[in-house]
Design a protein around this motif. Structure first.
Motif, PDB file in Angstrom:
ATOM      1  N   UNK A 265       0.835  -1.193   0.000  1.00 36.26           N
ATOM      2  CA  UNK A 265       0.000   0.000   0.000  1.00 36.26           C
ATOM      3  C   UNK A 265       0.870   1.243   0.000  1.00 36.26           C
ATOM      4  N   UNK A 266       0.331   2.336  -0.531  1.00 34.75           N
ATOM      5  CA  UNK A 266       1.021   3.622  -0.513  1.00 34.75           C
ATOM      6  C   UNK A 266       0.178   4.632   0.243  1.00 34.75           C
ATOM      7  N   UNK A 267       0.826   5.498   1.001  1.00 33.35           N
ATOM      8  CA  UNK A 267       0.098   6.473   1.802  1.00 33.35           C
ATOM      9  C   UNK A 267       0.926   7.730   1.993  1.00 33.35           C
ATOM     10  N   UNK A 268       0.246   8.830   2.304  1.00 31.27           N
ATOM     11  CA  UNK A 268       0.877  10.098   2.650  1.00 31.27           C
ATOM     12  C   UNK A 268       0.425  10.479   4.051  1.00 31.27           C
ATOM     13  N   UNK A 269       1.309  11.103   4.821  1.00 28.19           N
ATOM     14  CA  UNK A 269       0.970  11.525   6.178  1.00 28.19           C
ATOM     15  C   UNK A 269       1.476  12.937   6.424  1.00 28.19           C
ATOM     16  N   UNK A 270       0.747  13.673   7.255  1.00 24.00           N
ATOM     17  CA  UNK A 270       1.143  15.022   7.663  1.00 24.00           C
ATOM     18  C   UNK A 270       1.130  15.084   9.184  1.00 24.00           C
ATOM     19  N   UNK A 271       2.187  15.625   9.750  1.00 26.01           N
ATOM     20  CA  UNK A 271       2.240  15.897  11.185  1.00 26.01           C
ATOM     21  C   UNK A 271       2.147  17.403  11.379  1.00 26.01           C
TER      22      UNK A 271
END
Length: 383
Positions: free
Chosen positions: A291-297
């Motif tokens: 799976x591919x994902x993007x995250x923001x903190x």
């Protein structure tokens, strides 16, 4: 891919609770009303609303470097009132600006029309990004000698204009060279350059600044930056994918219910920060599709969006209460047709903006973004 993730965290279908492991119960929100979200697609000169991505006008299939699409996106760090600005680079078009539920696009033909844009970072909450000509290797040295070799560009949100900061010619004496990728670690900028003088050559440099980046221009850059030689190994090390066990604790806590048997690659960005960092959960022996994902903190919240449309979020959006006492919540975005994915996202105020695109291996057909009202879909349902 969708079925895999659906089994993992949404095994109870439309129910509000889904068990992900024996110690964690995840709150799951399903979007059920059309009034909670809106679809948009990119036109040749902006964007327009549509009822569903499948009804978007057909467009020419192009390599992802040449297609009109959201190449990258991120939030600014500063919060003003109950809003937090966010930006997306729309390849070949301009900068998409989000402030709460307000959307605008700053088109710039001189910068975007025949260049690929990417690598969005922030300097003092000012968006900075890179551009290069993806058709670079199809052009002759004579053609390139008459073109400006742009590299780093800053976006002025007040004027809605993009300004060059550093050109490729400020970094190398090679006349037909462009920076096609970079990584900024907060101090040094590691760059990959491609040259087409007689044959294709790759070279690597790194540079540091002798003045604030936003005060530099291509005219002054030669005397204000310190360029040193680098190597392919050093560049690859800076760009390397890290083990997921080294990912930020806030991200690991948010995805604590995610099965360790599912392989995935996660790109983590800091709101208003520098280059993103990639993390991978390899899951040796797994037969599942990666799976591919993007995250923001961000300061008060963090979120991660998987390409099938599952969004994990924790914390508190500006002006809102902390969700579930700090426990994560999952939102299931509208299911896309086969061949479509969610590729990136930002959150401004209480509005989620998620990029979508129709993909064919490395080529893109149609693209656009989805807006979701998190006040009605999330905060009115979860305490």
């Amino acid at each position: 891919m969708t079925a895999c993730l659906g089994t993992l965290v949404l095994c109870t279908g439309c129910k509000k609770k889904a068990k992900t492991d024996s110690n964690n119960t995840l709150e799951v929100i399903q979007l059920q009303h059309k009034g909670d979200h809106a679809w948009y697609y990119f036109t040749t000169d902006g964007f327009a609303q549509v009822d569903n991505p499948r009804n978007t006008p057909l467009s020419k299939t192009q390599p992802y470097t040449e297609a009109v699409r959201i190449a990258c996106a991120n939030n600014a760090a500063a919060v003003t009132g109950s809003s937090q600005k966010a930006y997306a680079l729309v390849n070949r078009l301009g900068v998409l600006c989000f402030e709460g539920n307000n959307i605008s696009i700053a088109k710039d033909i001189s910068v975007f029309q025949d260049r690929s844009a990417g690598n969005l970072v922030f300097m003092n909450d000012t968006p900075v990004f890179s551009v290069y000509k993806s058709s670079f290797f199809n052009q002759s040295s004579q053609q390139l000698s008459h073109q400006e070799q742009l590299f780093l560009v800053q976006f002025d949100d007040e004027a809605k204009i993009s300004y060059p900061i550093i050109n490729s010619t400020n970094l190398t004496d090679e006349p037909y060279c462009q920076v096609t990728d970079f990584f900024w670690d907060g101090k040094d900028w590691f760059c990959c350059l491609k040259n087409i003088d007689e044959k294709i050559n790759f070279s690597y440099i790194k540079f540091s600044l002798g003045a604030p980046l936003l005060s530099i221009s291509p005219v002054t850059a030669d005397s204000l930056i310190n360029v040193r030689p680098s190597s392919a190994d050093e560049f690859r090390s800076a760009m390397s994918i890290k083990d997921y066990k080294a990912a930020p604790k806030r991200i690991q806590d948010m995805l604590a219910g995610f099965s360790p048997d599912i392989p995935f690659v996660l790109e983590v960005k800091s709101a208003g920060g520098g280059s993103s960092v990639m993390y991978q959960n390899e899951a040796p022996g797994s037969m599942e599709t990666e799976l591919n994902a993007k995250a923001i903190i961000s300061q008060s919240w963090s979120a991660a969006l998987f390409e099938d449309g599952t969004l994990f979020i924790e914390g508190a959006l500006p002006g809102k209460h902390i969700l579930r006492g700090g426990k994560p919540v999952a939102i299931r975005l509208p299911k896309l047709d086969n061949g479509y994915i969610y590729s990136d996202f930002v959150i401004s105020g209480t509005t989620l903006y998620a990029a979508w695109e129709e993909t064919d291996f490395y080529k893109i057909k149609r693209s656009g973004f989805l807006s979701v009202d998190l006040d009605s879909t999330l905060y009115r349902k979860v305490r």
